[in-house]
Design a protein around this motif. Sequence first.
Motif, mmCIF file in Angstrom:
data_model
loop_
_atom_site.group_PDB
_atom_site.id
_atom_site.type_symbol
_atom_site.label_atom_id
_atom_site.label_comp_id
_atom_site.label_asym_id
_atom_site.label_seq_id
_atom_site.Cartn_x
_atom_site.Cartn_y
_atom_site.Cartn_z
ATOM 1 N N UNK A 40 1.251 -3.114 -7.995
ATOM 2 C CA UNK A 40 0.285 -2.904 -6.917
ATOM 3 C C UNK A 40 0.958 -3.002 -5.555
ATOM 4 N N UNK A 41 1.834 -3.995 -5.388
ATOM 5 C CA UNK A 41 2.456 -4.221 -4.091
ATOM 6 C C UNK A 41 3.362 -3.064 -3.682
ATOM 7 N N UNK A 42 4.078 -2.489 -4.649
ATOM 8 C CA UNK A 42 5.064 -1.469 -4.327
ATOM 9 C C UNK A 42 4.464 -0.089 -4.121
ATOM 10 N N UNK A 43 3.215 0.138 -4.560
ATOM 11 C CA UNK A 43 2.689 1.484 -4.473
ATOM 12 C C UNK A 43 1.754 1.698 -3.277
ATOM 13 N N UNK A 44 1.564 0.700 -2.436
ATOM 14 C CA UNK A 44 0.730 0.894 -1.260
ATOM 15 C C UNK A 44 1.449 1.755 -0.226
ATOM 16 N N UNK A 45 0.709 2.594 0.587
ATOM 17 C CA UNK A 45 -0.746 2.597 0.717
ATOM 18 C C UNK A 45 -1.471 3.470 -0.283
ATOM 19 N N UNK A 46 -0.772 4.159 -1.165
ATOM 20 C CA UNK A 46 -1.428 5.047 -2.109
ATOM 21 C C UNK A 46 -2.420 4.349 -3.008
ATOM 22 N N UNK A 47 -2.251 3.049 -3.225
ATOM 23 C CA UNK A 47 -3.140 2.309 -4.114
ATOM 24 C C UNK A 47 -4.586 2.387 -3.653
ATOM 25 N N UNK A 48 -4.830 2.296 -2.350
ATOM 26 C CA UNK A 48 -6.200 2.328 -1.847
ATOM 27 C C UNK A 48 -6.884 3.653 -2.174
ATOM 28 N N UNK A 49 -6.159 4.753 -2.032
ATOM 29 C CA UNK A 49 -6.729 6.063 -2.322
ATOM 30 C C UNK A 49 -7.025 6.217 -3.809
ATOM 31 N N UNK A 50 -6.137 5.697 -4.659
ATOM 32 C CA UNK A 50 -6.354 5.797 -6.098
ATOM 33 C C UNK A 50 -7.534 4.934 -6.533
ATOM 34 N N UNK A 51 -7.660 3.749 -5.955
ATOM 35 C CA UNK A 51 -8.799 2.895 -6.272
ATOM 36 C C UNK A 51 -10.103 3.555 -5.833
ATOM 37 N N UNK A 52 -10.094 4.186 -4.670
ATOM 38 C CA UNK A 52 -11.289 4.864 -4.170
ATOM 39 C C UNK A 52 -11.668 6.027 -5.088
ATOM 40 N N UNK A 53 -10.660 6.773 -5.554
ATOM 41 C CA UNK A 53 -10.938 7.890 -6.445
ATOM 42 C C UNK A 53 -11.516 7.409 -7.769
ATOM 43 N N UNK A 54 -10.936 6.362 -8.330
ATOM 44 C CA UNK A 54 -11.449 5.819 -9.584
ATOM 45 C C UNK A 54 -12.865 5.296 -9.416
ATOM 46 N N UNK A 55 -13.129 4.604 -8.329
ATOM 47 C CA UNK A 55 -14.474 4.097 -8.066
ATOM 48 C C UNK A 55 -15.479 5.240 -7.961
ATOM 49 N N UNK A 56 -15.082 6.315 -7.306
ATOM 50 C CA UNK A 56 -15.970 7.484 -7.179
ATOM 51 C C UNK A 56 -16.264 8.083 -8.540
ATOM 52 N N UNK A 57 -15.247 8.237 -9.370
ATOM 53 C CA UNK A 57 -15.460 8.803 -10.710
ATOM 54 C C UNK A 57 -16.386 7.923 -11.539
ATOM 55 N N UNK A 58 -16.242 6.617 -11.419
ATOM 56 C CA UNK A 58 -17.119 5.709 -12.157
ATOM 57 C C UNK A 58 -18.557 5.825 -11.673
ATOM 58 N N UNK A 59 -18.731 5.954 -10.357
ATOM 59 C CA UNK A 59 -20.086 6.086 -9.817
ATOM 60 C C UNK A 59 -20.731 7.407 -10.223
#
Length: 234
Positions: A11-30
């Motif tokens: 998680x630490x090494x992949x920022x800032x891309x992590x935030x975008x991926x989390x947002x995309x996953x959250x959207x797909x779940x919703x």
Amino acid sequence: MTPAKEPCVSNELQRPGADALQAQLSTWLQQDAQRLNALQVCCEVLNHFNIGDWYIAAGFVRNLVWDKLHHIRSQALNDIDVIYWCDSDVSVERDRSIEAKLRLQADLPWSVKNQARMHLRNNDPAYLSCLDAMSYWPEKQTAVGVKLVNTSPAVAAHINQKMPFTVSNSATVLAHDYEIKVDAVFGLACLFSLSLHANPKRDISVFKSRVIQKKWLLQYPKLTIITEPFLSFK
């Protein structure tokens, strides 16, 4: 098939891309009514049992991402892995009680396991939390968990009295005080990159057996296996 050069990162090494991926996953779940309903039911039931350390994990998340990236319809939920950590009662009977209450709320294929007990089956050191338990799972892409959380401390105690989401004409929308929490032990980059990494904490034979048994390379032809030594599958 050629192994990629980039390793699965934290998680630490992949920022800032992590935030975008989390947002995309959250959207797909919703956007997935059945998965979001499962999250709501789990939130209510685990709160009833006073369990805070819990997730729906494994294929519930992994397969959704792979389905989306392969542009195929999301497959039916044939196994919903609910994990929790609680050392006050590690009995199998408690897991069955939680499963029974979940089924009363939603007729879905629930599978509940207390991770405070599962290290015994796997011959591992005692797990300290759900995230610690997931850090031993055979492939890194499976070690992703999601949960529904109340973001307002003032109303957290009344979670069972508040509907976490409503359905509109266009999408399923979370209520104001709720959000989907995503925790990926090895980060989300390797899951979204359509790669498969063996976890060095587990014997490589377990990883190979799972890849063959679950037929991931047939269902998801864009996947690439990345491990040392590099494995080939027929």
